[in-house]
Design a protein around this motif. Structure first.
Motif, mmCIF file in Angstrom:
data_model
loop_
_atom_site.group_PDB
_atom_site.id
_atom_site.type_symbol
_atom_site.label_atom_id
_atom_site.label_comp_id
_atom_site.label_asym_id
_atom_site.label_seq_id
_atom_site.Cartn_x
_atom_site.Cartn_y
_atom_site.Cartn_z
ATOM 1 N N ILE A 1 0.837 -1.201 0.000
ATOM 2 C CA ILE A 1 0.000 0.000 0.000
ATOM 3 C C ILE A 1 0.870 1.249 0.000
ATOM 4 C CG2 ILE A 1 -1.629 1.353 1.382
ATOM 5 C CD1 ILE A 1 -2.920 -1.316 2.186
ATOM 6 N N ALA A 2 1.910 1.265 0.835
ATOM 7 C CA ALA A 2 2.812 2.425 0.888
ATOM 8 C C ALA A 2 3.525 2.614 -0.451
ATOM 9 C CB ALA A 2 3.830 2.247 2.012
ATOM 10 N N LEU A 3 3.951 1.529 -1.060
ATOM 11 C CA LEU A 3 4.637 1.617 -2.343
ATOM 12 C C LEU A 3 3.700 2.120 -3.439
ATOM 13 C CD1 LEU A 3 7.360 1.107 -3.647
ATOM 14 C CD2 LEU A 3 6.624 -1.210 -4.130
ATOM 15 N N LEU A 4 2.451 1.664 -3.425
ATOM 16 C CA LEU A 4 1.470 2.128 -4.398
ATOM 17 C C LEU A 4 1.197 3.620 -4.236
ATOM 18 C CD1 LEU A 4 -0.486 1.284 -6.657
ATOM 19 C CD2 LEU A 4 -2.185 0.901 -4.884
ATOM 20 N N ILE A 5 1.077 4.078 -2.997
ATOM 21 C CA ILE A 5 0.865 5.512 -2.733
ATOM 22 C C ILE A 5 2.056 6.317 -3.238
ATOM 23 C CG2 ILE A 5 0.663 7.232 -0.896
ATOM 24 C CD1 ILE A 5 -1.031 5.163 0.624
ATOM 25 N N LEU B 1 14.741 9.638 -7.793
ATOM 26 C CA LEU B 1 15.742 9.093 -6.878
ATOM 27 C C LEU B 1 15.221 9.034 -5.446
ATOM 28 C CD1 LEU B 1 19.006 10.743 -8.227
ATOM 29 C CD2 LEU B 1 18.340 8.353 -8.356
ATOM 30 N N VAL B 2 14.495 10.059 -5.012
ATOM 31 C CA VAL B 2 13.937 10.072 -3.661
ATOM 32 C C VAL B 2 12.922 8.950 -3.489
ATOM 33 C CG1 VAL B 2 12.481 11.405 -2.081
ATOM 34 C CG2 VAL B 2 14.400 12.510 -3.226
ATOM 35 N N LEU B 3 12.049 8.762 -4.478
ATOM 36 C CA LEU B 3 11.050 7.703 -4.389
ATOM 37 C C LEU B 3 11.694 6.319 -4.381
ATOM 38 C CD1 LEU B 3 8.226 9.059 -6.696
ATOM 39 C CD2 LEU B 3 8.225 8.888 -4.214
ATOM 40 N N VAL B 4 12.726 6.131 -5.173
ATOM 41 C CA VAL B 4 13.427 4.852 -5.184
ATOM 42 C C VAL B 4 14.098 4.613 -3.833
ATOM 43 C CG1 VAL B 4 15.401 3.621 -6.184
ATOM 44 C CG2 VAL B 4 13.732 4.721 -7.666
ATOM 45 N N ALA B 5 14.706 5.644 -3.261
ATOM 46 C CA ALA B 5 15.351 5.513 -1.951
ATOM 47 C C ALA B 5 14.334 5.162 -0.871
ATOM 48 C CB ALA B 5 16.086 6.803 -1.594
ATOM 49 N N ILE B 6 13.161 5.783 -0.907
ATOM 50 C CA ILE B 6 12.118 5.477 0.076
ATOM 51 C C ILE B 6 11.629 4.042 -0.099
ATOM 52 C CG2 ILE B 6 9.757 6.042 0.784
ATOM 53 C CD1 ILE B 6 10.438 8.972 0.169
ATOM 54 N N VAL C 1 13.299 1.494 -1.318
ATOM 55 C CA VAL C 1 14.347 0.591 -0.850
ATOM 56 C C VAL C 1 14.380 0.570 0.679
ATOM 57 C CG1 VAL C 1 16.860 0.275 -0.747
ATOM 58 C CG2 VAL C 1 15.752 0.732 -2.925
ATOM 59 N N ALA C 2 14.238 1.731 1.306
ATOM 60 C CA ALA C 2 14.220 1.798 2.775
ATOM 61 C C ALA C 2 13.038 1.022 3.325
ATOM 62 C CB ALA C 2 14.176 3.258 3.221
ATOM 63 N N LEU C 3 11.862 1.157 2.725
ATOM 64 C CA LEU C 3 10.695 0.398 3.180
ATOM 65 C C LEU C 3 10.929 -1.103 3.028
ATOM 66 C CD1 LEU C 3 7.720 2.471 1.775
ATOM 67 C CD2 LEU C 3 8.292 2.104 4.165
ATOM 68 N N TYR C 4 11.569 -1.496 1.952
ATOM 69 C CA TYR C 4 11.851 -2.918 1.740
ATOM 70 C C TYR C 4 12.742 -3.460 2.838
ATOM 71 C CZ TYR C 4 13.900 -7.118 -0.209
ATOM 72 O OH TYR C 4 14.336 -8.402 -0.377
ATOM 73 N N PHE C 5 13.834 -2.753 3.138
ATOM 74 C CA PHE C 5 14.764 -3.249 4.135
ATOM 75 C C PHE C 5 14.202 -3.157 5.552
ATOM 76 C CE2 PHE C 5 17.994 -2.694 0.768
ATOM 77 C CZ PHE C 5 18.528 -3.967 0.819
ATOM 78 N N LEU C 6 13.347 -2.162 5.836
ATOM 79 C CA LEU C 6 12.798 -2.023 7.183
ATOM 80 C C LEU C 6 11.689 -3.036 7.458
ATOM 81 C CD1 LEU C 6 12.684 1.858 7.548
ATOM 82 C CD2 LEU C 6 14.208 0.259 8.704
ATOM 83 N N TYR C 7 10.862 -3.321 6.461
ATOM 84 C CA TYR C 7 9.682 -4.143 6.718
ATOM 85 C C TYR C 7 9.783 -5.579 6.222
ATOM 86 C CZ TYR C 7 7.322 0.084 8.172
ATOM 87 O OH TYR C 7 6.976 1.217 8.825
ATOM 88 N N LEU C 8 10.573 -5.841 5.209
ATOM 89 C CA LEU C 8 10.598 -7.189 4.649
ATOM 90 C C LEU C 8 11.853 -7.970 5.006
ATOM 91 C CD1 LEU C 8 9.045 -6.611 1.137
ATOM 92 C CD2 LEU C 8 7.952 -7.484 3.187
ATOM 93 N N LYS C 9 12.850 -7.349 5.563
ATOM 94 C CA LYS C 9 14.078 -8.068 5.930
ATOM 95 C C LYS C 9 14.073 -8.436 7.388
ATOM 96 C CE LYS C 9 17.092 -8.352 2.538
ATOM 97 N NZ LYS C 9 18.190 -9.128 2.259
#
Length: 51
Positions: free
Chosen positions: A9-13, A36-41, A43-51
């Motif tokens: 949901i966050a990624l879609l938004i 670049l900012v959206l890609v960084a966010i 990637v950060a969401l991926y590492f914070l929530y899925l790792k």
């Protein structure tokens, strides 16, 4: 399971907001910075929530 739904949901938004901003803004440099900012966010969401 709940964190995966939140992540998607966050990624879609982020994608929708990024698309709207890029359509409104004319400068290529600003488009690059926003991308670049959206890609960084994302990637950060991926590492914070899925790792």
């Amino acid at each position: 399971m709940e964190t995966n739904i939140t992540y998607y949901i966050a990624l879609l938004i982020l994608i929708v907001i990024g698309f709207v901003v890029v359509k409104k803004v004319a400068s290529c440099l600003i488009k690059s910075i926003i991308t670049l900012v959206l890609v960084a966010i994302a990637v950060a969401l991926y590492f914070l929530y899925l790792k």
